[in-house]
Design an enzyme around this catalytic site. Structure first.
Site, mmCIF file in Angstrom:
data_model
loop_
_atom_site.group_PDB
_atom_site.id
_atom_site.type_symbol
_atom_site.label_atom_id
_atom_site.label_comp_id
_atom_site.label_asym_id
_atom_site.label_seq_id
_atom_site.Cartn_x
_atom_site.Cartn_y
_atom_site.Cartn_z
ATOM 1 N N ARG A 169 0.770 -1.483 -0.086
ATOM 2 C CA ARG A 169 0.217 0.099 -0.080
ATOM 3 C C ARG A 169 0.943 1.201 -0.229
ATOM 4 O O ARG A 169 2.181 1.099 0.383
ATOM 5 C CB ARG A 169 -0.908 -0.053 1.061
ATOM 6 N N HIS A 170 0.152 2.431 -0.318
ATOM 7 C CA HIS A 170 0.933 3.571 -0.148
ATOM 8 C C HIS A 170 1.317 4.109 1.124
ATOM 9 O O HIS A 170 1.176 3.217 2.114
ATOM 10 C CB HIS A 170 0.076 4.624 -0.496
ATOM 11 N N ASN A 176 -5.586 9.084 6.235
ATOM 12 C CA ASN A 176 -5.388 7.815 7.175
ATOM 13 C C ASN A 176 -5.133 8.148 8.832
ATOM 14 O O ASN A 176 -5.860 7.582 9.448
ATOM 15 C CB ASN A 176 -4.102 6.942 6.907
ATOM 16 N N ARG A 219 -1.249 9.711 -3.125
ATOM 17 C CA ARG A 219 -0.684 9.157 -2.027
ATOM 18 C C ARG A 219 0.373 7.652 -2.597
ATOM 19 O O ARG A 219 1.351 7.493 -1.900
ATOM 20 C CB ARG A 219 -1.543 8.399 -0.849
ATOM 21 N N GLU A 239 -8.032 3.396 -5.507
ATOM 22 C CA GLU A 239 -8.984 2.921 -4.345
ATOM 23 C C GLU A 239 -10.311 2.785 -4.885
ATOM 24 O O GLU A 239 -10.926 3.421 -5.605
ATOM 25 C CB GLU A 239 -8.704 3.806 -3.224
ATOM 26 N N HIS A 304 -3.563 0.454 -2.979
ATOM 27 C CA HIS A 304 -4.560 0.682 -1.817
ATOM 28 C C HIS A 304 -5.241 -0.539 -1.027
ATOM 29 O O HIS A 304 -5.038 -1.551 -1.677
ATOM 30 C CB HIS A 304 -5.724 1.691 -2.235
#
Length: 365
Positions: A169-170, A176, A219, A239, A304
């Site tokens: 993932r980023h 977040n 991201r 995402e 994502h």
């Protein structure tokens, strides 16, 4: 689309026809119930045996039949296939590798005595694809429908060369930290630390001809900022679209849209956000990405949470009930190495703290 594989091989050679007929009856029973597509993995090496399949499945039971024939006459391809694939099959689980190799080469010699390949004249009314030397050449005959077309598309895109797929993932994002889903925010301070560590980690892996894929969201692009390898942005890797719930917290969604929140908990895979997507929609959107991954050698995919779950579910053969709850923590890399009869998984945590975005499966009752 429910699918089933029925296997019957040469173990107990004298009983092989009866065993295969029983497997075929089991397969038909399943298709007449819940099934859509079944793979009859059997030694249909003669015209007589293939006609038996046609007569029973197509003429008597009215199911479409599609033959897949893999032909290898390149000695190097045969030797490599036997070494890397066949000796690791369930048939040879408790056998010495040298002994397994000798046994399978003997199988090949036995098949050669009676084998009758599909023929465009004799079998011109049958639907089939011939794959020559693991993808060097293809011959396709009488494609009848969308499913058969998709099978051909898949077979023409896969390969058996050694490779690794890295999924991550980023880095942790600003949203977040706030507990908000979706959006297009930049990385947090710890997210930028992960981006730097990720580039160093992949450099240490010393991967030949590495390609880096990201989504088109900030991201992931920022996470790939330290790479010198070719970088490609895919909109399909964006995402899952949360629709009216974008940039909301789960607590906020539950308060503002309590019915939607409850419906998602009841069936997370099929639930579609208002004006957004479901996991089922996302799986369909990712199909071109998966097919391209099958064609590639070494790739790092920076994506994502929902996207990574879908990709993992494909390569690890997870079902739709489990897919939306697969754990894919931030700042962790998963290395997938496709192998015969499975996929080797290695996980690397880069020791940079991040928030936990995983939401456990709700308890029933």
């Amino acid at each position: 689309m429910p699918s089933l594989t029925c296997r019957c091989g040469l173990k107990g050679r004298a009983k092989s026809p009866q065993v295969c007929e029983q497997a075929m009856e089991d397969m038909i029973g399943w298709l007449e119930g819940e099934g859509d597509v079944a793979v009859f993995d059997a030694t249909n090496t003669t015209r007589e045996r293939r006609q038996l399949v046609m007569d029973y499945c197509q003429q008597e039971k009215n199911f479409k039949v599609f033959f897949i024939e893999s032909m290898c006459d390149d000695p190097e391809v045969v030797a490599e296939n036997v070494k890397e694939v066949k000796v690791n099959s369930p048939d040879y689980r408790n056998m010495n590798k040298d002994e397994a190799m000798r046994d399978f080469l003997e199988r090949i010699r036995m098949y050669q005595k009676s084998y009758e390949p599909l023929d465009t004249q004799y079998d011109k009314e049958k639907s089939f694809i011939q794959v020559h030397n693991v993808g060097q050449r293809f011959l396709v005959n009488q494609i009848q429908d969308h499913v058969q077309s998709k099978i051909c598309y898949y077979l023409m895109n896969i390969h058996v060369l050694p490779r690794s797929i890295y999924l991550t993932r980023h880095g942790e994002s600003e949203l977040n930290i706030k507990g908000r889903i979706g959006g297009d925010s930049s990385l947090s301070f710890r997210g930028r630390q992960f981006a730097n560590s990720l580039a160093k980690f992949m450099e240490d892996q010393d991967v030949n001809n590495l390609k880096v894929w990201t989504s088109q969201l900030k991201r992931t692009i920022e996470t790939a900022g330290g790479f010198h390898a070719p970088i490609e942005q895919w909109k399909a890797l964006n995402e899952i679209d949360a629709g009216v719930c974008e940039e909301m917290t789960y607590e906020g969604i539950q308060e503002k849209y309590p019915e939607e929140f409850a419906m998602r908990d009841q069936d997370k895979y099929h639930y579609r956000y208002p004006r957004g997507e479901s996991y089922q929609d996302l799986v369909a959107r990712l199909e071109p990405v998966i097919m391209e991954l099958e064609r590639q050698t070494n790739v790092l995919v920076i994506c994502h949470q929902a996207v990574m779950r879908c990709l993992l579910a494909y390569f690890l053969d997870k079902n739709s009930d489990d897919l939306p709850y697969l754990k894919v923590p931030l700042h962790t890399i998963m290395k997938l190495t496709p192998m015969a009869y499975g996929c080797k998984v290695e996980s690397f945590y880069l020791n940079i703290e991040a928030v936990n975005t995983h939401r456990e499966r709700p308890k029933v009752g």
